[in-house]
Design an enzyme around this catalytic site. Sequence first.
Site, mmCIF file in Angstrom:
data_model
loop_
_atom_site.group_PDB
_atom_site.id
_atom_site.type_symbol
_atom_site.label_atom_id
_atom_site.label_comp_id
_atom_site.label_asym_id
_atom_site.label_seq_id
_atom_site.Cartn_x
_atom_site.Cartn_y
_atom_site.Cartn_z
ATOM 1 C CB SER A 48 1.442 -0.694 -5.950
ATOM 2 O OG SER A 48 0.568 -0.992 -4.865
ATOM 3 N NE ARG A 97 -4.104 -1.633 2.414
ATOM 4 C CZ ARG A 97 -4.269 -2.436 3.457
ATOM 5 N NH1 ARG A 97 -3.432 -2.376 4.478
ATOM 6 N NH2 ARG A 97 -5.266 -3.296 3.503
ATOM 7 C CB VAL A 125 -7.659 -2.344 -5.911
ATOM 8 C CG1 VAL A 125 -8.661 -2.669 -7.001
ATOM 9 C CG2 VAL A 125 -6.852 -1.113 -6.314
ATOM 10 C CD GLU A 126 -2.281 -2.970 -3.466
ATOM 11 O OE1 GLU A 126 -1.695 -2.545 -2.454
ATOM 12 O OE2 GLU A 126 -1.754 -3.042 -4.584
ATOM 13 N N GLY A 127 -7.681 -2.884 -0.394
ATOM 14 C CA GLY A 127 -8.352 -2.318 0.776
ATOM 15 C C GLY A 127 -9.211 -1.151 0.368
#
Length: 736
Positions: free
Chosen positions: A287, A284, A406-408
């Site tokens: 990216s 996190r 995305v990613e949380g």
Amino acid sequence: ERAALEAGDTWIETAFFSGRPDLREILAEPWPELTADERAFLDGPVAEVCRLTDPDEVEQSRGLSPAVWTHLRDHRFFGLAIPTEWGGHGFSSYALSTIFATLATRSLALSTVVLIPNSVGPAELLLEVGTDEQKRHFLPRLARGEEIPCFALTEPSAGSDASSLSSRGVVFRADDGTLSIRLDWDKRYITLAPIATLIGLAFQLEDPDNLLGHGEDIGITCALVDASLPGVEIGRRHDPMGLPFPNGPTRGHNVVIPVSRIIGGPAYAGHGWQMLMEALSGGRAISLPAQATAGGWWTSRVAGAYAAVREQFGLPIGRFEGIEEPLARIAGLTYLMDAARTFTCGAVDAGHRPAVTSAVMKYNLTELARDIATDAMDVMGGAALVKGPRNLMADGWVGSAIGITVEGANILTRTLIVFGQGTMRCHPHAHALLEAMRDGDTAAFRRLVGRQTGRLARNLIRLVRLELSRGWLTASGGVRGPLGRHARRLSWASARFAVLTDLVLATIGGALKTRGKLSGRFADLLSWMLLTTAVLRRYKAEGERPEDLPLARWAADYGLQQLQEAFLGLMANLRSPLIGPLVRGPWRAWCRLVPLGQPPSDRLGHQVARILLRPGGQRDRLSPGVYLPTEPDHPLVVLEHAFSLAAAAEPARTAIRRAKSRGKLGRDASLTDAVTAGVIDDEESRIIEQAANARAAAIQVDDFDPEAYHRRTGFTDPVDAESSFARNQSPASSVE
């Protein structure tokens, strides 16, 4: 839940929970720079793959060309983070972030294809816990692109609540005596799944016969599954808002793998959730903040140039104050986002895995990218709405909506993770108190309560002093000049944040977990303290250039304004029978009377907006990683050419306007009249004509004949039904 709370480690956020941050120490944290090899890779293979990638061709063909794939494999783009001993490049986190961002300024699809294997793919987990055999087999193959990985976590019924995974694996002894796992899964939203050859899979592992010795219900486990195995379904695709990066579902039924395919081997069975949280805490930070910052770089360059080229009422639209406001936000927030991205990458490269800070960066930078994209749409109007090769904002606008999910998901990150995890990890006593209660250790609990009471009393005394002095009775942490005030107010904000945190924990306690609005406001406070600190660190790290001071001041003012609004919102909604009336009444009234921060002034906004409206080093430093195409007909090249000519022609055009206002030239005087009157010379007249021609080319938008339009939208029938219907109507029937 404990595994999630304990993932990663802490960084400077701990100082803000203390209420007494040492800004001198914080502002001495590492500020990363690219190595010679990393810079050479950006200038060489990265620039070349950007040149090979045609964004319009990618959109039409719905994927990268074979030449691009070959280049990515030949130059080991999928092994950027893999150490050289395993065939990768071993680049720093800052280099990875910069590469992802630069690729995103050319094509979000290209950036995503490179980002996933280097961020949320299985390589990071293999490097952390993989067995020697797993590393020897997989890491070189991943680095060379012989394996294209994906990581399958999300399911139809398990998104933010990943602990409710329904995917199952059952341990059994195969006929040949080897221990194996029979897998069933149903995953969706998996980036690179349609083209993956290797699936990193998260599932619930069961061992009915206790063959592994960990019990019957082992828990969440991560394993590597070959996409070619019988029972694996792969290849179908989702369409994420029309952006052509590979994303889709993957399913498996009765898929058998040996237990040696558990990442880390059988010893790591049941450790999957902790492994995932550890990986996300680092990813996190790198990216998605990189792609979000790339959106700021790109938007600053495009929206600023367009506002300088596009004219209405005889003036560039950037001259109008209504346009200046969004331009100032674009420039100031881009400066802030790049500061936060770089500062956090420095922490990761220094060995930290800052779980809370990385969640702050992912959430806030993707939200700010969405805000910046909205401002750009307002500035550019129809030029940003009409899709086609000339539209320089469409992908950024669409992509900004993807980053928040995305990613949380951002709502989850803000309302549960940032303050919830931050309190447990960064507060000096909260986690220890929780452990003492769980263990029934009354003596430890009483001792910790005493320490916490003393801490609250000390912070209250300090806060009263800072409230009465408006933050002046604290050190600036070595920050000089106008930004010293911002540093002092950060310390003031930290003291207020620490006191409110302790009061809420004491009066609301565990129920805070269900108070998402309240914890979200605490998350905003922590976020903007960290983001404003990053601005101060960037200005110091870059040599405190006077010409960049307006950007730093604007960004720091904006940060303090956000803190002020978050404090007022928190205080207005704090419902507690013990402290609520005091906080909502007198204390909130005081905070309104003596504000922590105010919005950036119009004068400062004018200075910041002007940076985007004229060529120069400041503008280039604000968008340092943007790939600049070389094709003469590329719309960015056309726009930049018009931008340069507009700047060159502006002195002569100003002279003409002044001559008209003074009566030296008539209102409708031509360039020839201006030359004859001696207002401008022949060379200046020629530059004005060139600028006008370049402007006309730069502001064009795409249009298509019906056949081409239908090809672009995926329809094979070129008949324009609406036009056909309209042509076949008689005047009488139309009247009817």
